[in-house]
Design an enzyme around this catalytic site. Structure first.
Site, PDB file in Angstrom:
ATOM      1  N   SER A 189      -9.619   1.811  10.476  1.00 45.52           N
ATOM      2  CA  SER A 189      -9.971   0.415  10.445  1.00 45.52           C
ATOM      3  C   SER A 189      -8.844  -0.261   9.925  1.00 45.52           C
ATOM      4  CB  SER A 189     -11.390   0.001   9.707  1.00 45.52           C
ATOM      5  OG  SER A 189     -11.963  -1.187   9.740  1.00 45.52           O
ATOM      6  N   THR A 190      -9.152  -1.185   8.748  1.00 44.40           N
ATOM      7  CA  THR A 190      -8.109  -1.901   8.089  1.00 44.40           C
ATOM      8  C   THR A 190      -6.822  -0.989   8.004  1.00 44.40           C
ATOM      9  OG1 THR A 190      -9.838  -3.215   6.945  1.00 44.40           O
ATOM     10  CG2 THR A 190      -7.687  -3.494   6.225  1.00 44.40           C
ATOM     11  N   HIS A 216     -11.022  -0.157  14.872  1.00 46.33           N
ATOM     12  CA  HIS A 216     -11.842  -1.406  14.858  1.00 46.33           C
ATOM     13  C   HIS A 216     -10.899  -2.352  15.488  1.00 46.33           C
ATOM     14  CE1 HIS A 216     -14.753   0.405  11.648  1.00 46.33           C
ATOM     15  NE2 HIS A 216     -14.981   0.924  12.841  1.00 46.33           N
ATOM     16  N   MET A 307     -11.940  -0.045   5.883  1.00 43.30           N
ATOM     17  CA  MET A 307     -13.104  -0.623   4.854  1.00 43.30           C
ATOM     18  C   MET A 307     -14.256   0.151   5.448  1.00 43.30           C
ATOM     19  SD  MET A 307     -12.472  -4.731   4.445  1.00 43.30           S
ATOM     20  CE  MET A 307     -11.804  -5.299   2.916  1.00 43.30           C
ATOM     21  N   ASP A 310     -17.833   3.489   8.161  1.00 43.64           N
ATOM     22  CA  ASP A 310     -18.130   3.917   9.384  1.00 43.64           C
ATOM     23  C   ASP A 310     -17.558   5.225   9.593  1.00 43.64           C
ATOM     24  OD1 ASP A 310     -18.723   3.967  12.178  1.00 43.64           O
ATOM     25  OD2 ASP A 310     -16.907   2.858  12.884  1.00 43.64           O
TER      26      ASP A 310
END
Length: 365
Positions: A189-190, A216, A307, A310
């Site tokens: 993600s991030t 993401h 973050m 998930d």
């Protein structure tokens, strides 16, 4: 003490609204507004902000040129605002290559209607990177995102595959997987676009198994991301399509706005509409769960920076089937959220610094 924010945007409407939204958070304060890239450079020097929000399309000097100029003088976190178009995604990836730390989709409707989702996203990201860059202020801040670790600002999506020094304390292998793995599944993600690129661009063309990436990203961004990676890499990289056959040495990027599943036969990919009940589209949990069901202990799952949590539920299913799970270590993560959740649940076989992941893939798979 609030973090000082410089807003860079040529639209007066966005200037006013972003200032209003950012100033609603007690730990953020807009100290200046620039209407083009050159003004951004000048105001950064005079105001010395802690973080910058940057548009990319502006008169006189564009956002990417401004990013390069600013970061050549000091390492300040810059978060890009990007349109949801394919062109916007392509430019955003160039901005990450120039050293921007992350991006936020620029949605006129969200800004106009005072979207709670946009406020939360904007506040979280500005605080996240400002705190990482200036921890002395973070210690006095009233609100801190969890799992934030110092790491190099402006890491590049580099196309170079030259050797890089490995960490001085490599993890010892916990189990032999050579020749046993039939699929590598990566979730991020991030900070993920940089981390994924650091891994994929260093793999040889004859990498022996297929790789699936659930990053993401919004729709259009994954297409631009996969095309960029394909140009930079020896392996083939493509945005996954429904029915794609899994082939060795091919990287399949899950399309934004949809869910990717491994077919129950373990031979192909299913692309499904994004379920409104799921926060992430694509979801790492969905990828991992389907891989567990189809391929069991033949899967190597890698959880990278991001973050939230998930991937943790999917990792539990993988672990039950005997799959191998690697997690990125705390110090090399932009955000130690997703890997931390998996490690805390006792599911991680190995914790590796980012600079070792690609090396271990080459030597161990």
């Amino acid at each position: 003490m609030a973090y000082k924010v410089l807003v860079v945007d040529d639209s007066q409407f966005f200037q006013v609204r972003l200032k209003q939204i950012i100033n609603e958070h007690p730990d953020l304060e807009v100290v200046g507004i620039a209407a083009n890239g050159q003004e951004a450079i000048d105001l950064e020097e005079s105001l010395r902000p802690d973080i910058i929000s940057m548009d990319y399309e502006m008169p006189h000097l564009d956002g990417i040129s401004a990013v390069r100029s600013i970061l050549s003088k000091r390492p300040i976190p810059i978060v890009m605002f990007s349109s949801m178009t394919y062109e916007g995604a392509t430019i955003t990836l160039e901005a990450l290559d120039a050293g921007a730390v992350d991006f936020i989709p620029k949605n006129f409707a969200e800004v106009s209607r005072d979207s709670v989702v946009l406020k939360k996203r904007l506040h979280e990201k500005l605080l996240l990177f400002a705190q990482k860059a200036k921890p002395s202020v973070a210690a006095r801040s009233t609100t801190q995102p969890s799992g934030v670790r110092p790491s190099a600002l402006g890491a590049n999506l580099s196309s170079s595959r030259s050797p890089r020094p490995a960490s001085s304390a490599p993890s010892a292998p916990k189990k032999r997987i050579k020749g046993l793995v039939k699929l590598v599944a990566i979730g991020a993600s991030t900070g993920g676009p940089v981390a994924v690129s650091e891994i994929i661009t260093r793999l040889p063309a004859n990498f022996p198994v297929p790789i699936i990436v659930a990053q993401h990203m919004p729709e259009n961004f994954t297409k631009a991301f996969s095309e960029r990676l394909n140009r930079q890499s020896a392996v083939e990289v493509r945005e996954a399509q429904d029915g794609d056959l899994l082939k060795p040495g091919v990287v399949y990027v899950a399309p934004g706005g949809n869910q990717l599943m491994v077919d129950k036969t373990g031979r192909s990919i299913r692309i499904l509409d994004g379920d409104a009940r799921l926060t992430y589209k694509p979801s790492v949990d969905v990828l991992f769960a389907s891989a567990a069901s189809a391929m069991g202990d033949k899967v190597l799952a890698i959880v990278l920076t991001g973050m939230g949590a998930d991937g943790c539920d999917g990792a539990k299913l993988l672990k039950q089937k005997g799959a191998t799970i690697w997690g990125q270590d705390k110090d090399s993560c932009v955000v130690y959220g997703m890997p931390a959740a998996v490690a805390k649940a006792g599911l991680t076989d190995e914790v590796l610094p980012l600079d070792q992941v690609w090396q271990r893939l080459v030597s161990d798979v």
